[in-house]
Design an enzyme around this catalytic site. Structure first.
Site, short mmCIF file in Angstrom:
data_model
loop_
_atom_site.label_atom_id
_atom_site.label_comp_id
_atom_site.label_asym_id
_atom_site.label_seq_id
_atom_site.Cartn_x
_atom_site.Cartn_y
_atom_site.Cartn_z
N ALA A 66 1.12 5.18 -2.04
CA ALA A 66 1.16 5.52 -3.47
C ALA A 66 2.43 5.04 -4.19
O ALA A 66 2.37 4.41 -5.25
CB ALA A 66 1.00 7.03 -3.62
N ASN A 101 -5.14 12.66 0.28
CA ASN A 101 -4.40 11.79 1.19
C ASN A 101 -5.40 11.07 2.09
O ASN A 101 -6.61 11.29 2.00
CB ASN A 101 -3.38 12.60 2.00
N ARG A 151 0.86 -1.19 0.00
CA ARG A 151 0.00 0.00 0.00
C ARG A 151 0.89 1.23 0.00
O ARG A 151 2.10 1.11 0.08
CB ARG A 151 -0.95 -0.03 1.20
N ASP A 207 -1.57 10.82 -2.17
CA ASP A 207 -1.82 9.78 -3.18
C ASP A 207 -2.03 10.37 -4.56
O ASP A 207 -1.92 9.67 -5.57
CB ASP A 207 -3.03 8.94 -2.79
O1 MRU Z 1 -4.73 3.30 1.85
P1 MRU Z 1 -3.24 3.47 1.90
O2 MRU Z 1 -2.62 2.90 3.12
O3 MRU Z 1 -2.58 3.00 0.62
O4 MRU Z 1 -3.06 5.03 1.97
C1 MRU Z 1 -1.78 5.57 2.04
C2 MRU Z 1 -1.78 7.02 2.29
O5 MRU Z 1 -2.80 7.67 2.35
C3 MRU Z 1 -0.46 7.66 2.33
O6 MRU Z 1 -0.47 8.77 3.18
C4 MRU Z 1 -0.17 8.08 0.90
O7 MRU Z 1 -0.03 6.96 0.06
C5 MRU Z 1 0.91 9.01 0.76
S1 MRU Z 1 2.50 8.33 0.96
C6 MRU Z 1 2.72 7.32 -0.38
#
Ligand code: MRU
Length: 368
Positions: free
Chosen positions: A56, A257, A54, A247
């Site tokens: 981004a 985010n 998980r 994201d």
């Molecule tokens: O649902 P997730 O755990 O993939 O969400 C991740 C986030 O919201 C992070 O803050 C985001 O990806 C930014 S850092 C890559």
């Protein structure tokens, strides 16, 4: 990144058989550190959709290797199969733009190739490049972002800089270093005193399960707080700055985010606390300006809210309902923080304001 003192990345090809891609199954952290092997496109889609991987940047890197995996399993009509499987892959997680970005980059590199063996070789090289660049961008984000922390430390005469973060924008969300955490790691490595307030990040608990674990591995002082605590901490001057990841960021600086980020930005604005967003340029969606209107927001299973789920150190999953039997829930994965609430964007090319003019100053090739 360090896990029990050993260097890791979050995704890597097997040294003896590069058709096998290794990941860390993030669903099992912090109690179990388990490495999973991905060998076909269905493995990759499940790993992305069900959040074994998980964040981004890591989703983008996994997508790069997924395309290579599709080609390994393709035969005669490989272009047709590639298109079909890539369409499935892109749907696995809609909000993080890095997924579509990585697939697009792979497909662009393959567009002129007709030979399957050459296609496999090219896509493997591209997957490695995506992963390496992700790590390098985050390292640079650390360099640029740590200057901001250093300045705050100077203003506090060397006293601890208190940083609040939401979700996990650490090395687990990328290939290495992280985005929001990279400046913290770089500042700490230079001897600056830092302490991190970690939002627990209901309902999946990326903060208390992942960010806190990462910070522990790196030896960074931190405390976990319930998600609604940030406003109180800010009112009492217990937060010097906020750094989060994103994201998807639009060309004018709106930022998607993890759900709850917007409320932190509002509290930061009200208390005149700098609110920074750290991102590699692969997270910009250059095609859109208005994030509230156009960024697709994932809706995740309501069960995450209705039930509490724990994976223990023996690999057992404990799952209990916390809400009344008849209650329903709504589980939005992300929200959008408008650019006006963002003090600055920390990118691999430097820090800029969250507005189109300043973003384009750093990325002039994206001028339209
Ligand atoms: O649902 P997730 O755990 O993939 O969400 C991740 C986030 O919201 C992070 O803050 C985001 O990806 C930014 S850092 C890559």
């Amino acid at each position: 990144m360090r896990v029990k003192g050993k260097q890791y990345r979050t995704i890597w090809p097997d040294a003896d058989d590069p058709r096998i891609i290794h990941i860390i199954d993030q669903r099992l952290l912090p109690h179990c550190f388990e490495i999973e092997k991905l060998t076909n496109i269905n493995n990759f889609i499940t790993a992305i959709a069900d959040m074994h991987v998980r964040g981004a940047g890591l989703i983008g890197a996994a997508a790069g290797f997924a395309v290579y995996s599709i080609l390994l399993d393709s035969k005669k009509e490989w272009k047709k199969n590639l298109e079909y499987q890539c369409r499935r892959l892109i749907k696995a997680r809609p909000t993080a733009t890095n997924l579509a970005w990585a697939v697009k980059r792979q497909l662009a590199g393959l567009s002129e190739i007709t030979d399957l063996y050459q296609a496999r070789e090219t896509s493997f090289k591209t997957a490695i490049a995506i992963a390496d660049e992700d790590a390098e961008c985050c390292r640079m984000i650390g360099e640029h972002g740590s200057a901001i922390i250093e300045e705050l430390s100077r203003k506090k005469a060397g006293d601890t800089v208190n940083i609040l973060t939401h979700c996990n924008a650490g090395w687990l969300a990328f290939v290495d270093y992280g985005s929001a955490t990279a400046p913290i790691y770089a500042a700490a490595a230079r001897g600056i005193k830092v302490k991190v307030w970690v939002d627990e990040t209901r309902p999946w608990l990326q903060g208390s399960r992942l960010t806190a674990w990462e910070l522990s591995q790196e030896g960074i002082a931190h405390e976990i707080v319930a998600d609604n605590t940030g406003g109180h901490l800010m009112q009492h001057r217990m937060v010097d700055m906020v750094i989060v990841g994103t994201d998807r960021t639009t060309r004018r600086g709106d930022v998607a985010n993890k759900i709850g980020t917007y409320l932190k930005a509002l509290a930061a604005k009200d208390n005149e606390i700098p609110f920074y967003v750290a991102l590699p340029s692969s997270t910009f969606d250059w095609d859109i300006s208005d994030g509230i209107r156009y960024i697709p927001i994932e809706e995740i299973s309501a069960d995450e809210i209705l039930y509490i789920k724990i994976n223990d150190a023996d690999g057992r999953t404990i799952r209990e309902r916390i809400a009344p039997e008849n209650s329903k829930a709504k589980n939005y994965g992300f929200d959008v923080t408008p650019a006006r609430l963002v003090s600055g964007l920390i990118t691999e090319r430097g820090v800029c304001g969250a507005n189109e003019t300043d973003i384009i100053r750093l990325f002039p090739e994206k001028r339209v």
